[in-house]
Scaffold this motif. Structure first.
Motif, PDB file in Angstrom:
ATOM      1  N   ILE A   3       0.835  -1.284   0.086  1.00 30.11           N
ATOM      2  CA  ILE A   3      -0.081  -0.029   0.101  1.00 30.11           C
ATOM      3  C   ILE A   3       0.900   1.212  -0.093  1.00 30.11           C
ATOM      4  CG2 ILE A   3      -1.748   1.388   1.091  1.00 30.11           C
ATOM      5  CD1 ILE A   3      -2.479  -1.398   2.523  1.00 30.11           C
ATOM      6  N   ASP A   4       0.657   2.187  -0.738  1.00 30.25           N
ATOM      7  CA  ASP A   4       1.325   3.555  -0.982  1.00 30.25           C
ATOM      8  C   ASP A   4       0.811   4.490   0.247  1.00 30.25           C
ATOM      9  OD1 ASP A   4       2.688   2.876  -3.155  1.00 30.25           O
ATOM     10  OD2 ASP A   4       1.313   3.663  -4.661  1.00 30.25           O
ATOM     11  N   GLY A   5       1.845   5.183   0.649  1.00 31.23           N
ATOM     12  CA  GLY A   5       1.405   6.035   1.787  1.00 31.23           C
ATOM     13  C   GLY A   5       1.833   5.841   2.896  1.00 31.23           C
ATOM     14  N   ASP A   6       1.707   7.023   3.862  1.00 28.14           N
ATOM     15  CA  ASP A   6       2.148   6.836   5.238  1.00 28.14           C
ATOM     16  C   ASP A   6       0.883   7.093   6.341  1.00 28.14           C
ATOM     17  OD1 ASP A   6       4.965   6.375   4.487  1.00 28.14           O
ATOM     18  OD2 ASP A   6       5.242   8.227   4.623  1.00 28.14           O
ATOM     19  N   TYR A   7       0.894   6.536   7.269  1.00 26.94           N
ATOM     20  CA  TYR A   7       0.163   6.921   8.447  1.00 26.94           C
ATOM     21  C   TYR A   7       0.921   8.263   9.069  1.00 26.94           C
ATOM     22  CZ  TYR A   7      -2.397   2.583   8.277  1.00 26.94           C
ATOM     23  OH  TYR A   7      -3.102   1.551   8.216  1.00 26.94           O
ATOM     24  N   LYS A   8      -0.034   9.111   9.201  1.00 28.77           N
ATOM     25  CA  LYS A   8       0.476  10.473   9.793  1.00 28.77           C
ATOM     26  C   LYS A   8       0.251  10.911  11.288  1.00 28.77           C
ATOM     27  CE  LYS A   8       1.504  11.635   5.661  1.00 28.77           C
ATOM     28  NZ  LYS A   8       2.987  11.827   5.026  1.00 28.77           N
ATOM     29  N   PHE A   9       0.888  12.061  11.793  1.00 26.23           N
ATOM     30  CA  PHE A   9       0.348  12.401  13.120  1.00 26.23           C
ATOM     31  C   PHE A   9       1.271  11.751  14.255  1.00 26.23           C
ATOM     32  CE2 PHE A   9      -3.566  13.159  10.525  1.00 26.23           C
ATOM     33  CZ  PHE A   9      -3.341  14.527  10.527  1.00 26.23           C
ATOM     34  N   THR A  10       0.809  11.021  15.119  1.00 30.84           N
ATOM     35  CA  THR A  10       1.271  10.748  16.301  1.00 30.84           C
ATOM     36  C   THR A  10       2.769   9.740  16.078  1.00 30.84           C
ATOM     37  OG1 THR A  10      -0.463  11.065  17.682  1.00 30.84           O
ATOM     38  CG2 THR A  10       1.192   9.689  18.520  1.00 30.84           C
ATOM     39  N   ASP A  11       2.208   8.771  15.219  1.00 27.40           N
ATOM     40  CA  ASP A  11       3.439   7.905  14.837  1.00 27.40           C
ATOM     41  C   ASP A  11       3.449   7.413  13.433  1.00 27.40           C
ATOM     42  OD1 ASP A  11       0.834   6.653  15.123  1.00 27.40           O
ATOM     43  OD2 ASP A  11       1.670   4.632  15.674  1.00 27.40           O
ATOM     44  N   GLU A  12       4.197   8.249  12.859  1.00 26.72           N
ATOM     45  CA  GLU A  12       4.252   8.122  11.318  1.00 26.72           C
ATOM     46  C   GLU A  12       5.003   6.791  11.036  1.00 26.72           C
ATOM     47  OE1 GLU A  12       5.516  11.872   9.514  1.00 26.72           O
ATOM     48  OE2 GLU A  12       4.035  13.218  10.524  1.00 26.72           O
ATOM     49  N   PHE A  13       4.398   6.102   9.739  1.00 27.63           N
ATOM     50  CA  PHE A  13       5.192   4.940   9.566  1.00 27.63           C
ATOM     51  C   PHE A  13       4.478   4.637   8.238  1.00 27.63           C
ATOM     52  CE2 PHE A  13       1.921   3.555  12.075  1.00 27.63           C
ATOM     53  CZ  PHE A  13       1.406   2.435  11.656  1.00 27.63           C
ATOM     54  N   PRO A  14       4.971   3.767   7.330  1.00 29.19           N
ATOM     55  CA  PRO A  14       4.508   3.579   5.985  1.00 29.19           C
ATOM     56  C   PRO A  14       3.362   2.496   6.243  1.00 29.19           C
ATOM     57  CG  PRO A  14       7.040   3.240   6.123  1.00 29.19           C
ATOM     58  CD  PRO A  14       6.522   3.363   7.636  1.00 29.19           C
ATOM     59  N   MET A  15       2.162   2.551   5.605  1.00 33.00           N
ATOM     60  CA  MET A  15       1.064   1.898   5.458  1.00 33.00           C
ATOM     61  C   MET A  15       1.511   0.383   5.050  1.00 33.00           C
ATOM     62  SD  MET A  15      -1.995   3.930   3.989  1.00 33.00           S
ATOM     63  CE  MET A  15      -2.525   5.666   4.985  1.00 33.00           C
ATOM     64  N   ALA A  16       2.473   0.218   4.430  1.00 35.09           N
ATOM     65  CA  ALA A  16       2.949  -1.024   3.702  1.00 35.09           C
ATOM     66  C   ALA A  16       3.323  -2.023   4.998  1.00 35.09           C
ATOM     67  CB  ALA A  16       3.971  -0.911   2.767  1.00 35.09           C
ATOM     68  N   GLU A  17       3.744  -1.379   6.162  1.00 35.31           N
ATOM     69  CA  GLU A  17       4.196  -2.035   7.177  1.00 35.31           C
ATOM     70  C   GLU A  17       3.178  -2.920   7.853  1.00 35.31           C
ATOM     71  OE1 GLU A  17       6.210   0.020  10.230  1.00 35.31           O
ATOM     72  OE2 GLU A  17       7.761   0.768   9.000  1.00 35.31           O
ATOM     73  N   GLY A  18       1.915  -2.429   7.709  1.00 37.54           N
ATOM     74  CA  GLY A  18       0.871  -3.266   8.579  1.00 37.54           C
ATOM     75  C   GLY A  18       0.840  -3.163   9.894  1.00 37.54           C
ATOM     76  N   PHE A  19      -0.043  -4.061  10.734  1.00 31.95           N
ATOM     77  CA  PHE A  19      -0.004  -3.929  12.091  1.00 31.95           C
ATOM     78  C   PHE A  19       0.173  -5.478  12.567  1.00 31.95           C
ATOM     79  CE2 PHE A  19      -2.521  -0.359  10.799  1.00 31.95           C
ATOM     80  CZ  PHE A  19      -1.766   0.643  11.722  1.00 31.95           C
ATOM     81  N   GLU A  20       0.926  -5.664  13.705  1.00 34.54           N
ATOM     82  CA  GLU A  20       0.825  -7.003  14.494  1.00 34.54           C
ATOM     83  C   GLU A  20      -0.355  -7.278  14.883  1.00 34.54           C
ATOM     84  OE1 GLU A  20       4.225  -7.299  16.704  1.00 34.54           O
ATOM     85  OE2 GLU A  20       5.621  -6.887  15.172  1.00 34.54           O
TER      86      GLU A  20
END
Length: 205
Positions: free
Chosen positions: A69-86
Motif C-alpha cells: 500500500i502506498d502512503g504513510d500514516y500521519k500524526f502521532t506515529d508516522e510509518f508506512p502503511m505497507a508495514e501493516g500491523f501486528e
C-alpha cells in the motif's frame, strides 16, 4: 490498531455490519434474476466488497492484489502503511438458528464463535463438539458428556487463565453439581438454557 501499536496494548474491537448492496446495483441484479443470499449478490455487498478487504489491507499492508500500500500514516506515529500491523481479525456471518436446533446441539459450529467471544475472543477456539465429551481451550472449557465431568474438572483446574466453563445439560441439578467442583475463578454457564434465555430477554419476550 494504531493505539495498540503506540503503547503495546491489547485492545479488541467487535464490529457488526450488514452486507447491504447499493440501490442501483440491487435493481440491476434483480433484473437478471439474483436475490439476497446469491453469491453474485453478496460479493458486492458493503461488508464483503469494502469492509473485509480494507481490514485485511490495513493489517497486512497489502492491497487485494498483493501489492504494498502506498502512503504513510500521519500524526502521532508516522510509518508506512505497507508495514501493516501486528494484529489479526476474524470474520463471522451471523445467522438465524432455530431454538430447537440450538437446544439439541445441532447448531454448535455456528454457535461456537459466540462462546469464544463470550470468553474473551483470545487464543484457541472449540469449533465442533469434542469427540471425548469435553475440551479445554485457552480461555474456556466445554463439557457435553457429564459422565466425563471428573476429567473435565481436573483439566479445568490444571489450566491457568480459564474464565468460563460451558456445561451442556437440561438437568439443573447435574449442572449445579459440576459447577460446585469448578475453581472459583471459572464462571459456569449452562448451555443452552443460558444462551436461549439471553436471546429471549434481548427480544423482550
Amino acid at each position: 490498531m494504531r493505539l495498540n501499536r503506540q503503547d503495546g496494548g491489547g485492545r479488541q474491537c467487535i464490529s457488526v455490519t450488514n452486507n447491504e448492496v447499493a440501490a442501483d446495483e440491487q435493481v440491476a441484479l434483480r433484473k437478471v434474476g439474483h436475490r439476497p443470499g446469491d453469491p453474485e449478490w453478496e460479493k458486492i455487498g458493503i461488508c464483503d466488497y469494502i469492509t473485509k478487504p480494507r481490514l485485511r489491507a490495513a493489517i497486512t499492508g497489502k492491497t487485494p492484489e498483493g501489492e504494498d500500500i502506498d502512503g504513510d500514516y500521519k500524526f502521532t506515529d508516522e510509518f508506512p502503511m505497507a508495514e501493516g500491523f501486528e494484529e489479526n481479525a476474524e470474520f463471522f456471518t451471523l445467522t438465524y438458528e432455530t431454538p430447537v436446533a440450538v437446544h439439541h446441539n445441532l447448531a454448535f459450529q455456528r454457535v461456537a464463535p459466540l462462546l469464544w467471544m463470550r470468553a474473551g475472543a483470545e487464543g484457541s477456539r472449540i469449533d465442533g463438539p469434542p469427540e471425548q465429551g469435553w475440551a479445554v481451550a485457552d480461555t474456556y472449557g466445554l463439557l457435553i458428556d457429564l459422565d466425563r465431568s471428573a476429567e473435565f474438572c481436573d483439566a479445568v483446574d490444571a489450566r491457568e487463565g480459564l474464565r468460563i466453563a460451558y456445561i451442556v445439560t437440561d438437568d439443573d441439578g447435574r449442572f449445579q453439581s459440576v459447577a460446585r467442583r469448578l475453581p472459583d475463578s471459572v464462571e459456569p454457564i449452562r448451555l443452552y438454557e443460558s444462551y436461549l434465555s439471553n436471546f429471549r430477554f434481548s427480544m423482550g419476550r
